[in-house]
Design a protein around this motif. Structure first.
Motif, mmCIF file in Angstrom:
data_model
loop_
_atom_site.group_PDB
_atom_site.id
_atom_site.type_symbol
_atom_site.label_atom_id
_atom_site.label_comp_id
_atom_site.label_asym_id
_atom_site.label_seq_id
_atom_site.Cartn_x
_atom_site.Cartn_y
_atom_site.Cartn_z
ATOM 1 N N LEU A 180 15.403 8.631 -110.245
ATOM 2 C CA LEU A 180 14.755 8.328 -108.919
ATOM 3 C C LEU A 180 14.090 7.210 -108.864
ATOM 4 C CD1 LEU A 180 14.433 11.547 -107.411
ATOM 5 C CD2 LEU A 180 16.037 9.850 -106.442
ATOM 6 N N GLU A 181 13.751 5.960 -107.911
ATOM 7 C CA GLU A 181 12.989 5.475 -107.815
ATOM 8 C C GLU A 181 11.683 5.715 -108.552
ATOM 9 O OE1 GLU A 181 13.390 1.403 -106.205
ATOM 10 O OE2 GLU A 181 15.328 1.399 -106.236
ATOM 11 N N PRO A 182 10.699 5.803 -109.242
ATOM 12 C CA PRO A 182 9.397 6.022 -108.822
ATOM 13 C C PRO A 182 8.132 6.137 -107.262
ATOM 14 C CG PRO A 182 9.231 4.734 -110.710
ATOM 15 C CD PRO A 182 10.746 4.639 -110.534
ATOM 16 N N SER A 183 8.868 5.419 -106.467
ATOM 17 C CA SER A 183 8.614 4.643 -104.914
ATOM 18 C C SER A 183 9.169 5.930 -104.258
ATOM 19 C CB SER A 183 8.658 3.626 -104.477
ATOM 20 O OG SER A 183 9.534 3.218 -104.997
ATOM 21 N N SER A 184 10.111 6.755 -104.320
ATOM 22 C CA SER A 184 10.715 7.145 -103.933
ATOM 23 C C SER A 184 9.872 8.565 -103.303
ATOM 24 C CB SER A 184 11.787 8.502 -104.837
ATOM 25 O OG SER A 184 13.054 7.727 -105.171
ATOM 26 N N MET A 185 10.376 8.150 -102.280
ATOM 27 C CA MET A 185 9.469 9.337 -100.690
ATOM 28 C C MET A 185 8.594 11.000 -101.560
ATOM 29 S SD MET A 185 9.903 7.103 -97.340
ATOM 30 C CE MET A 185 8.277 7.535 -96.340
ATOM 31 N N VAL A 186 9.810 11.210 -101.543
ATOM 32 C CA VAL A 186 9.378 12.799 -102.138
ATOM 33 C C VAL A 186 8.333 13.009 -103.287
ATOM 34 C CG1 VAL A 186 11.177 12.617 -104.547
ATOM 35 C CG2 VAL A 186 10.456 15.004 -102.605
ATOM 36 N N PHE A 187 7.787 11.633 -103.932
ATOM 37 C CA PHE A 187 7.382 12.319 -105.266
ATOM 38 C C PHE A 187 5.538 11.493 -104.227
ATOM 39 C CE2 PHE A 187 10.074 10.297 -107.783
ATOM 40 C CZ PHE A 187 10.560 11.722 -108.216
ATOM 41 N N HIS A 188 5.464 11.384 -102.777
ATOM 42 C CA HIS A 188 4.505 11.129 -102.639
ATOM 43 C C HIS A 188 3.707 11.604 -100.949
ATOM 44 C CE1 HIS A 188 4.115 7.108 -105.301
ATOM 45 N NE2 HIS A 188 5.671 7.406 -105.505
ATOM 46 N N TYR A 189 5.105 12.211 -100.692
ATOM 47 C CA TYR A 189 4.635 12.414 -99.301
ATOM 48 C C TYR A 189 5.709 13.585 -99.336
ATOM 49 C CZ TYR A 189 3.670 7.880 -98.898
ATOM 50 O OH TYR A 189 3.228 6.586 -98.978
ATOM 51 N N GLY A 190 6.324 13.962 -99.496
ATOM 52 C CA GLY A 190 6.657 15.827 -99.900
ATOM 53 C C GLY A 190 7.426 16.056 -99.117
ATOM 54 N N GLN A 191 8.262 15.046 -98.115
ATOM 55 C CA GLN A 191 9.669 15.489 -97.968
ATOM 56 C C GLN A 191 10.500 16.348 -99.021
ATOM 57 O OE1 GLN A 191 11.087 12.022 -95.363
ATOM 58 N NE2 GLN A 191 10.962 13.182 -94.458
ATOM 59 N N ALA A 192 10.668 17.730 -99.053
ATOM 60 C CA ALA A 192 11.834 18.199 -99.418
ATOM 61 C C ALA A 192 11.529 19.762 -99.411
ATOM 62 C CB ALA A 192 10.768 18.051 -101.089
ATOM 63 N N VAL A 193 12.488 19.998 -99.183
ATOM 64 C CA VAL A 193 13.054 21.169 -98.373
ATOM 65 C C VAL A 193 14.124 22.185 -99.680
ATOM 66 C CG1 VAL A 193 12.470 21.570 -96.022
ATOM 67 C CG2 VAL A 193 14.978 20.791 -96.922
#
Length: 356
Positions: free
Chosen positions: A55-68
């Protein structure tokens, strides 16, 4: 989505000792992956060797927490059949979590078939010793490489499998619980009813402090009045008071547990009075004082039933049922696990057979 591509793992791992599995430590040879692209939808369903993902370091899961995520189990019966327990409820709840976090919905029937196929591929990993099972962890993460707050346009849906031992290595033992009066897990209108990573991150500080004080877990109170009981750790919670079973009503900040739902259905089928309503911590301590608090237990996929032996609230400590597991708690545990493993008749139609 239709067909699921398959890539055989050419370097299978050595399977762990079934008597030393623990929980969530070992992973099978394969995993399921499916991608989502805005405008294309969910696509490229595949079963591939279990391996790291890029995954790219800018993948949004790392920054905005969209994970279920979800959690369910597969079991092997004495006849070598493979059973899943209520996977339809897990996929239904996953879509509810998706909706809360603005993640695109999945095809629930397709995903049940995908999970069946993955379990078939790694069927040799399903442990057969008493109390063991194959834990199934589906999860979705936001993968768009972008720094900016909006719903991601790209996602990955992954399912991994983990052979697990009995949650309690030495049998079910009632645990000591600290009633949390400072930290808040979730509030109505927030994400408490979704199975999302952030809810669990929010619970860790209180759990650490409780364990440092000699308690196994935390009993959460509502986030507004700090008065009404919500969950125990990451489990739903039940109390038997004067012959009646009470559990907090689903109010928008409590997770709609599959085991919770199953326990309520079983109690009703046994004609045991069960009521879903607000339950205050004061009411519970008063019930203990007048001798009507008979049992307390948490419910969840991992442990099924977790009896509560002690509660500490504002330096007041109570012991429930002399610190022993209650008769009803034991009956519920034996019944649910018996249905899951195929040793008891599934009169409620909860198990799903994985055809070989």
């Amino acid at each position: 989505m239709g067909k699921i591509a398959f890539e055989q793992n050419q370097h299978p791992k050595q399977k762990p000792d079934q008597s030393k599995l623990g929980f969530g430590k070992h992973f099978t040879d394969h995993m399921f992956i499916m991608d989502y692209t805005d405008g294309k939808g969910w696509h490229d369903a595949r079963i591939v060797p279990y391996a790291p993902i890029a995954l790219e370091p800018s993948s949004m899961v790392f920054h905005y927490g969209q994970a279920v995520f979800e959690g369910l189990k597969a079991y092997k019966t004495s006849d070598n059949e493979i059973l899943l327990f209520r996977p339809d409820k897990n996929m239904e709840r996953l879509n509810k979590s998706n909706d809360r976090l603005s993640i695109p919905a999945i095809d629930e029937e397709f995903m049940i078939e995908a999970i069946k196929e993955l379990v078939r591929v790694d069927a040799d990993w399903i442990p057969v010793e008493e109390g063991t099972s194959l834990y199934i962890r589906p999860f979705i993460i936001a993968t768009e490489p972008f720094l900016g707050v909006h719903a991601s346009h790209n996602y990955m849906f992954i399912v991994i499998l983990s052979p697990v031992g009995a949650y309690y290595a030495e049998g079910i033992q009632p645990v000591k619980i600290n009633v949390e009066s400072h930290y808040v897990r979730a509030v109505r209108g927030g994400m408490g009813s979704a199975k999302t990573a952030g809810n669990y991150a929010a619970s860790l500080r209180a759990q650490v402090e409780a364990q440092e004080s000699g308690y196994s877990q935390v009993l959460w109170l509502d986030g507004i009045e700090k008065k009404y009981i919500e969950e125990v750790g990451s489990m739903n919670v039940f109390f038997k008071v004067n012959g009646e079973v009470l559990t907090p009503e689903l109010n928008g900040s409590i997770l709609d547990g599959v085991t919770r739902n199953s326990i309520i259905a079983l109690l009703k089928s046994w004609n045991v009075p069960v009521v879903e309503r607000r339950v205050s911590i004061e009411e519970l301590f008063e019930a203990h004082a007048n001798g009507t608090l008979e049992e307390a237990f948490g419910t969840g996929t991992a442990a099924v039933i977790s009896p509560i032996g002690e509660l500490n609230w504002d330096d007041k400590n109570i012991v429930i049922n002399e610190g022993n597991i209650g008769e009803l708690s034991q009956r519920l545990y034996d019944t649910v696990t018996g249905i899951q493993r195929g040793t008891l008749a599934d009169t409620l139609g909860w198990t799903v057979k994985v055809e070989k």
